[in-house]
Design a protein around this motif. Structure first.
Motif, PDB file in Angstrom:
ATOM      1  N   THR A   2      17.355 -60.663  89.666  1.00  0.00           N
ATOM      2  CA  THR A   2      16.878 -61.854  88.969  1.00  0.00           C
ATOM      3  C   THR A   2      16.175 -62.791  89.953  1.00  0.00           C
ATOM      4  OG1 THR A   2      18.732 -61.683  87.425  1.00  0.00           O
ATOM      5  CG2 THR A   2      17.600 -63.803  87.533  1.00  0.00           C
ATOM      6  N   ARG A   3      15.026 -63.302  89.519  1.00  0.00           N
ATOM      7  CA  ARG A   3      14.256 -64.228  90.361  1.00  0.00           C
ATOM      8  C   ARG A   3      14.170 -65.576  89.661  1.00  0.00           C
ATOM      9  NH1 ARG A   3      10.770 -65.212  94.331  1.00  0.00           N
ATOM     10  NH2 ARG A   3       8.803 -66.258  93.906  1.00  0.00           N
ATOM     11  N   ILE A   4      14.673 -66.606  90.343  1.00  0.00           N
ATOM     12  CA  ILE A   4      14.640 -67.971  89.810  1.00  0.00           C
ATOM     13  C   ILE A   4      13.920 -68.860  90.809  1.00  0.00           C
ATOM     14  CG2 ILE A   4      15.993 -69.954  89.055  1.00  0.00           C
ATOM     15  CD1 ILE A   4      18.165 -67.974  88.159  1.00  0.00           C
ATOM     16  N   VAL A   5      12.916 -69.569  90.329  1.00  0.00           N
ATOM     17  CA  VAL A   5      12.130 -70.459  91.174  1.00  0.00           C
ATOM     18  C   VAL A   5      12.570 -71.904  90.927  1.00  0.00           C
ATOM     19  CG1 VAL A   5       9.797 -71.320  91.625  1.00  0.00           C
ATOM     20  CG2 VAL A   5      10.183 -68.877  91.273  1.00  0.00           C
ATOM     21  N   VAL A   6      12.796 -72.620  92.017  1.00  0.00           N
ATOM     22  CA  VAL A   6      13.154 -74.037  91.951  1.00  0.00           C
ATOM     23  C   VAL A   6      11.885 -74.851  92.191  1.00  0.00           C
ATOM     24  CG1 VAL A   6      14.538 -75.895  92.961  1.00  0.00           C
ATOM     25  CG2 VAL A   6      15.486 -73.568  92.810  1.00  0.00           C
ATOM     26  N   ILE A   7      11.556 -75.706  91.226  1.00  0.00           N
ATOM     27  CA  ILE A   7      10.384 -76.566  91.334  1.00  0.00           C
ATOM     28  C   ILE A   7      10.829 -77.872  91.991  1.00  0.00           C
ATOM     29  CG2 ILE A   7       8.501 -77.689  90.090  1.00  0.00           C
ATOM     30  CD1 ILE A   7       8.638 -74.539  89.885  1.00  0.00           C
ATOM     31  N   ASP A   8      10.235 -78.166  93.134  1.00  0.00           N
ATOM     32  CA  ASP A   8      10.631 -79.315  93.948  1.00  0.00           C
ATOM     33  C   ASP A   8       9.974 -80.595  93.448  1.00  0.00           C
ATOM     34  OD1 ASP A   8      11.337 -81.113  95.902  1.00  0.00           O
ATOM     35  OD2 ASP A   8      10.478 -79.972  97.569  1.00  0.00           O
ATOM     36  N   ASN A   9      10.787 -81.452  92.832  1.00  0.00           N
ATOM     37  CA  ASN A   9      10.327 -82.762  92.388  1.00  0.00           C
ATOM     38  C   ASN A   9      10.702 -83.850  93.388  1.00  0.00           C
ATOM     39  OD1 ASN A   9       8.960 -82.199  89.909  1.00  0.00           O
ATOM     40  ND2 ASN A   9      10.945 -81.668  89.045  1.00  0.00           N
ATOM     41  N   HIS A  10      10.940 -83.438  94.613  1.00  0.00           N
ATOM     42  CA  HIS A  10      11.163 -84.336  95.747  1.00  0.00           C
ATOM     43  C   HIS A  10      12.497 -85.075  95.698  1.00  0.00           C
ATOM     44  CE1 HIS A  10       7.036 -83.284  96.449  1.00  0.00           C
ATOM     45  NE2 HIS A  10       6.702 -83.776  95.268  1.00  0.00           N
ATOM     46  N   GLY A  11      13.496 -84.444  95.077  1.00  0.00           N
ATOM     47  CA  GLY A  11      14.830 -85.026  95.062  1.00  0.00           C
ATOM     48  C   GLY A  11      15.550 -84.757  96.369  1.00  0.00           C
ATOM     49  N   GLN A  12      16.522 -85.595  96.663  1.00  0.00           N
ATOM     50  CA  GLN A  12      17.228 -85.465  97.934  1.00  0.00           C
ATOM     51  C   GLN A  12      18.144 -84.246  98.001  1.00  0.00           C
ATOM     52  OE1 GLN A  12      19.883 -88.783  98.693  1.00  0.00           O
ATOM     53  NE2 GLN A  12      20.173 -89.134  96.495  1.00  0.00           N
TER      54      GLN A  12
END
Length: 182
Positions: A2-12
């Motif tokens: 399984t491949r899951i991409v995390v979209i970086d919204n610039h959270g800490q």
């Protein structure tokens, strides 16, 4: 795998979301929110938290795909706003350790946490009304909508941060999302 991409919204804590998935053995990648969704191959998407909706880049475009999406904090608020719900300032403000009551123990994302779980959440902004098609799945005494799900479209959101150590069953939330994506 399984491949899951995390979209970086610039959270800490975004790097911790990526790490949590990697530690579960998931093929995962952390990418900036200005990447064109058509260039991303994934079985699931995590829309990370972040400081400001104005800095969410192309995150909303990931809702148009045909893979499950998990919105965390700002990610959940973005889902709500884009699909017709509303968000606004929370009465509590900042971060807090809260008890979330699970309202639907059949929910594939958080139902296994029932009847309640302790979480670490920011309540500076929060979902006020759900978009059409969503079920209210979690609440607390500081935030009416702590979690929401639209199982028909495989769209899920939590106000809290499952990736931080202060959230008791955070790993289970990610495990459940991986199951949804498989």
């Amino acid at each position: 795998m399984t491949r899951i991409v995390v979209i970086d919204n610039h959270g800490q804590f975004t790097h911790l979301e990526h790490r949590a998935l990697r530690d579960l053995g998931v093929d995962t990648e952390l990418i900036d929110n200005d990447v064109d969704p058509s260039e991303v191959d994934a079985d699931g998407i995590v829309l990370s938290g972040g400081p400001d909706m104005d800095r969410a880049g192309r995150s909303a475009e990931y809702l148009d795909g045909d893979v499950p999406v998990l919105g965390i904090c700002l990610g959940m608020q973005l889902i709500a706003e884009e699909l017709g719900g509303t968000t606004g300032s929370g009465e509590y403000g900042g971060y807090a350790d809260v008890t979330v009551e699970i309202l639907d123990d059949d929910d594939p994302l958080i139902g296994s946490l029932a009847p309640e779980t302790r979480v670490w959440a920011s309540h500076a902004d929060e979902v006020k009304t759900l978009p059409d098609g969503f079920t209210h799945t979690g609440t607390s005494d500081v935030c009416g909508v702590e979690a929401m799900s639209d199982t028909d479209r495989d769209l899920y959101g939590v106000q809290w941060h499952p990736e931080v150590i202060h959230t008791e069953q955070g790993e289970e939330v990610f495990e459940n999302f991986v199951d949804i994506c498989e």
